[in-house]
Design a protein around this motif. Structure first.
Motif, PDB file in Angstrom:
ATOM      1  N   SER A 123      -7.177  -3.482 -19.095  1.00 15.87           N
ATOM      2  CA  SER A 123      -6.976  -2.238 -19.840  1.00 15.87           C
ATOM      3  C   SER A 123      -5.653  -1.553 -19.475  1.00 15.87           C
ATOM      4  O   SER A 123      -5.280  -0.560 -20.076  1.00 15.87           O
ATOM      5  CB  SER A 123      -8.135  -1.277 -19.578  1.00 15.87           C
ATOM      6  N   GLY A 124      -4.958  -2.065 -18.482  1.00 18.12           N
ATOM      7  CA  GLY A 124      -3.693  -1.476 -18.040  1.00 18.12           C
ATOM      8  C   GLY A 124      -3.659  -1.386 -16.527  1.00 18.12           C
ATOM      9  O   GLY A 124      -4.650  -1.643 -15.841  1.00 18.12           O
ATOM     10  N   GLU A 125      -2.495  -1.011 -16.010  1.00 13.53           N
ATOM     11  CA  GLU A 125      -2.375  -0.890 -14.555  1.00 13.53           C
ATOM     12  C   GLU A 125      -3.081   0.364 -14.066  1.00 13.53           C
ATOM     13  O   GLU A 125      -2.943   1.433 -14.649  1.00 13.53           O
ATOM     14  CB  GLU A 125      -0.899  -0.857 -14.146  1.00 13.53           C
ATOM     15  N   VAL A 126      -3.823   0.195 -12.993  1.00  8.71           N
ATOM     16  CA  VAL A 126      -4.613   1.283 -12.434  1.00  8.71           C
ATOM     17  C   VAL A 126      -4.340   1.344 -10.937  1.00  8.71           C
ATOM     18  O   VAL A 126      -4.229   0.316 -10.274  1.00  8.71           O
ATOM     19  CB  VAL A 126      -6.127   1.043 -12.675  1.00  8.71           C
ATOM     20  N   THR A 127      -4.234   2.569 -10.404  1.00  2.91           N
ATOM     21  CA  THR A 127      -4.090   2.751  -8.959  1.00  2.91           C
ATOM     22  C   THR A 127      -5.465   3.040  -8.371  1.00  2.91           C
ATOM     23  O   THR A 127      -6.126   4.002  -8.753  1.00  2.91           O
ATOM     24  CB  THR A 127      -3.128   3.907  -8.647  1.00  2.91           C
ATOM     25  N   LEU A 128      -5.891   2.176  -7.452  1.00  4.96           N
ATOM     26  CA  LEU A 128      -7.191   2.310  -6.804  1.00  4.96           C
ATOM     27  C   LEU A 128      -6.999   2.814  -5.383  1.00  4.96           C
ATOM     28  O   LEU A 128      -5.984   2.545  -4.752  1.00  4.96           O
ATOM     29  CB  LEU A 128      -7.908   0.960  -6.765  1.00  4.96           C
ATOM     30  N   THR A 129      -7.997   3.533  -4.881  1.00  3.98           N
ATOM     31  CA  THR A 129      -7.961   4.043  -3.518  1.00  3.98           C
ATOM     32  C   THR A 129      -8.999   3.308  -2.692  1.00  3.98           C
ATOM     33  O   THR A 129     -10.148   3.157  -3.112  1.00  3.98           O
ATOM     34  CB  THR A 129      -8.252   5.558  -3.503  1.00  3.98           C
ATOM     35  N   SER A 130      -8.604   2.875  -1.514  1.00  5.70           N
ATOM     36  CA  SER A 130      -9.512   2.141  -0.628  1.00  5.70           C
ATOM     37  C   SER A 130     -10.430   3.105   0.095  1.00  5.70           C
ATOM     38  O   SER A 130     -10.146   4.296   0.201  1.00  5.70           O
ATOM     39  CB  SER A 130      -8.699   1.364   0.403  1.00  5.70           C
ATOM     40  N   PRO A 131     -11.522   2.583   0.629  1.00  4.94           N
ATOM     41  CA  PRO A 131     -12.319   3.401   1.561  1.00  4.94           C
ATOM     42  C   PRO A 131     -11.541   3.526   2.867  1.00  4.94           C
ATOM     43  O   PRO A 131     -10.459   2.957   3.018  1.00  4.94           O
ATOM     44  CB  PRO A 131     -13.597   2.584   1.733  1.00  4.94           C
ATOM     45  N   HIS A 132     -12.091   4.244   3.819  1.00  2.00           N
ATOM     46  CA  HIS A 132     -11.421   4.402   5.104  1.00  2.00           C
ATOM     47  C   HIS A 132     -11.293   3.055   5.797  1.00  2.00           C
ATOM     48  O   HIS A 132     -12.266   2.319   5.920  1.00  2.00           O
ATOM     49  CB  HIS A 132     -12.187   5.380   5.995  1.00  2.00           C
ATOM     50  N   LEU A 133     -10.100   2.741   6.246  1.00  2.00           N
ATOM     51  CA  LEU A 133      -9.825   1.483   6.934  1.00  2.00           C
ATOM     52  C   LEU A 133      -9.632   1.782   8.416  1.00  2.00           C
ATOM     53  O   LEU A 133      -8.710   2.503   8.794  1.00  2.00           O
ATOM     54  CB  LEU A 133      -8.561   0.832   6.365  1.00  2.00           C
ATOM     55  N   TRP A 134     -10.494   1.240   9.240  1.00  2.00           N
ATOM     56  CA  TRP A 134     -10.438   1.508  10.673  1.00  2.00           C
ATOM     57  C   TRP A 134      -9.758   0.384  11.436  1.00  2.00           C
ATOM     58  O   TRP A 134      -8.995   0.629  12.356  1.00  2.00           O
ATOM     59  CB  TRP A 134     -11.847   1.721  11.231  1.00  2.00           C
ATOM     60  N   ASN A 135     -10.036  -0.854  11.110  1.00  2.00           N
ATOM     61  CA  ASN A 135      -9.519  -1.980  11.890  1.00  2.00           C
ATOM     62  C   ASN A 135      -8.518  -2.826  11.124  1.00  2.00           C
ATOM     63  O   ASN A 135      -8.045  -3.822  11.642  1.00  2.00           O
ATOM     64  CB  ASN A 135     -10.685  -2.870  12.355  1.00  2.00           C
ATOM     65  N   ILE A 136      -8.231  -2.458   9.923  1.00  2.00           N
ATOM     66  CA  ILE A 136      -7.292  -3.211   9.091  1.00  2.00           C
ATOM     67  C   ILE A 136      -6.076  -2.327   8.872  1.00  2.00           C
ATOM     68  O   ILE A 136      -6.198  -1.148   8.544  1.00  2.00           O
ATOM     69  CB  ILE A 136      -7.941  -3.593   7.744  1.00  2.00           C
ATOM     70  N   ARG A 137      -4.900  -2.884   9.056  1.00  2.00           N
ATOM     71  CA  ARG A 137      -3.654  -2.129   8.924  1.00  2.00           C
ATOM     72  C   ARG A 137      -2.775  -2.773   7.842  1.00  2.00           C
ATOM     73  O   ARG A 137      -1.867  -3.529   8.144  1.00  2.00           O
ATOM     74  CB  ARG A 137      -2.891  -2.102  10.256  1.00  2.00           C
ATOM     75  N   PRO A 138      -3.036  -2.469   6.565  1.00  2.00           N
ATOM     76  CA  PRO A 138      -2.193  -3.047   5.522  1.00  2.00           C
ATOM     77  C   PRO A 138      -0.814  -2.372   5.505  1.00  2.00           C
ATOM     78  O   PRO A 138      -0.663  -1.234   5.953  1.00  2.00           O
ATOM     79  CB  PRO A 138      -2.958  -2.750   4.232  1.00  2.00           C
ATOM     80  N   ALA A 139       0.159  -3.090   4.990  1.00  2.00           N
ATOM     81  CA  ALA A 139       1.511  -2.545   4.851  1.00  2.00           C
ATOM     82  C   ALA A 139       1.837  -2.416   3.377  1.00  2.00           C
ATOM     83  O   ALA A 139       1.286  -3.138   2.528  1.00  2.00           O
ATOM     84  CB  ALA A 139       2.504  -3.467   5.543  1.00  2.00           C
ATOM     85  N   VAL A 140       2.732  -1.495   3.069  1.00  2.71           N
ATOM     86  CA  VAL A 140       3.171  -1.325   1.686  1.00  2.71           C
ATOM     87  C   VAL A 140       3.813  -2.630   1.234  1.00  2.71           C
ATOM     88  O   VAL A 140       4.628  -3.223   1.938  1.00  2.71           O
ATOM     89  CB  VAL A 140       4.169  -0.147   1.570  1.00  2.71           C
ATOM     90  N   GLY A 141       3.412  -3.096   0.051  1.00  2.52           N
ATOM     91  CA  GLY A 141       3.917  -4.347  -0.491  1.00  2.52           C
ATOM     92  C   GLY A 141       2.984  -5.524  -0.276  1.00  2.52           C
ATOM     93  O   GLY A 141       3.177  -6.583  -0.880  1.00  2.52           O
ATOM     94  N   ASP A 142       1.977  -5.388   0.585  1.00  2.01           N
ATOM     95  CA  ASP A 142       1.006  -6.464   0.794  1.00  2.01           C
ATOM     96  C   ASP A 142       0.241  -6.740  -0.499  1.00  2.01           C
ATOM     97  O   ASP A 142      -0.033  -5.838  -1.288  1.00  2.01           O
ATOM     98  CB  ASP A 142      -0.002  -6.101   1.883  1.00  2.01           C
TER      99      ASP A 142
END
Length: 163
Positions: A123-142
């Protein structure tokens, strides 16, 4: 934060069970002394106090038990939805666009992260929000997998697992 929910369910369930048992015991002592449930309000002195405590506790106990049961049902539904999505959902690749720290929550000196992921849904590009991440450290661009329900794109799971 699964452990927090488990502790909350155990505390509410335990308090509910203890309150219900104590309330029923005190209420039954008052009924035994008065002779009937209707005559319980005619008691005087310490027996009236015991019966009053019993009435209050026997009402509060089931309320705590119901609260614990609601938490259990909510967690079961959330787990079932996640399992259904992982088994039958559609997969797309999303890109992490923002990672921020949630300063409003602090547990053991740590704050959780919240990531925003840009996903190309049909349906198009959508920005989703994750739940709280405690042990995972994603980086911008992953790049992450996003599993969603094709019938309702509001139901989704972001898979941050290492590849």
């Amino acid at each position: 934060m699964k452990h927090g929910n488990i502790v909350l369910k155990l505390v509410f369930g335990g308090i509910g069970l203890v309150y219900t048992i104590v309330g029923l015991i005190c209420l039954l002592q008052g009924i035994d002394a008065a002779g009937s449930l209707n005559a319980i309000f005619t008691l005087q002195g310490e027996l009236r106090e015991v019966a009053t405590v019993g009435a209050i506790f026997s009402v509060l106990g089931p309320c705590f038990l119901i609260a614990a049961l609601c938490l259990v049902i909510k967690d079961k539904r959330r787990a079932r939805m996640k399992e259904e999505l992982l088994a039958w959902g559609s997969r797309v690749q999303g890109t992490v666009t923002q990672v921020r720290v949630n300063h409003s929550i602090r547990v053991n000196g740590r704050n959780p992260l919240i990531a925003q992921v840009l996903c190309p849904f049909p349906s198009g590009e959508v920005t989703l929000t994750s739940p709280h991440l405690w042990n995972i450290r994603p980086a911008v661009g992953d790049t992450v997998d996003v599993i969603y329900d094709p019938m309702d794109e509001r139901r989704y799971v972001i898979d941050f697992q290492e590849k």
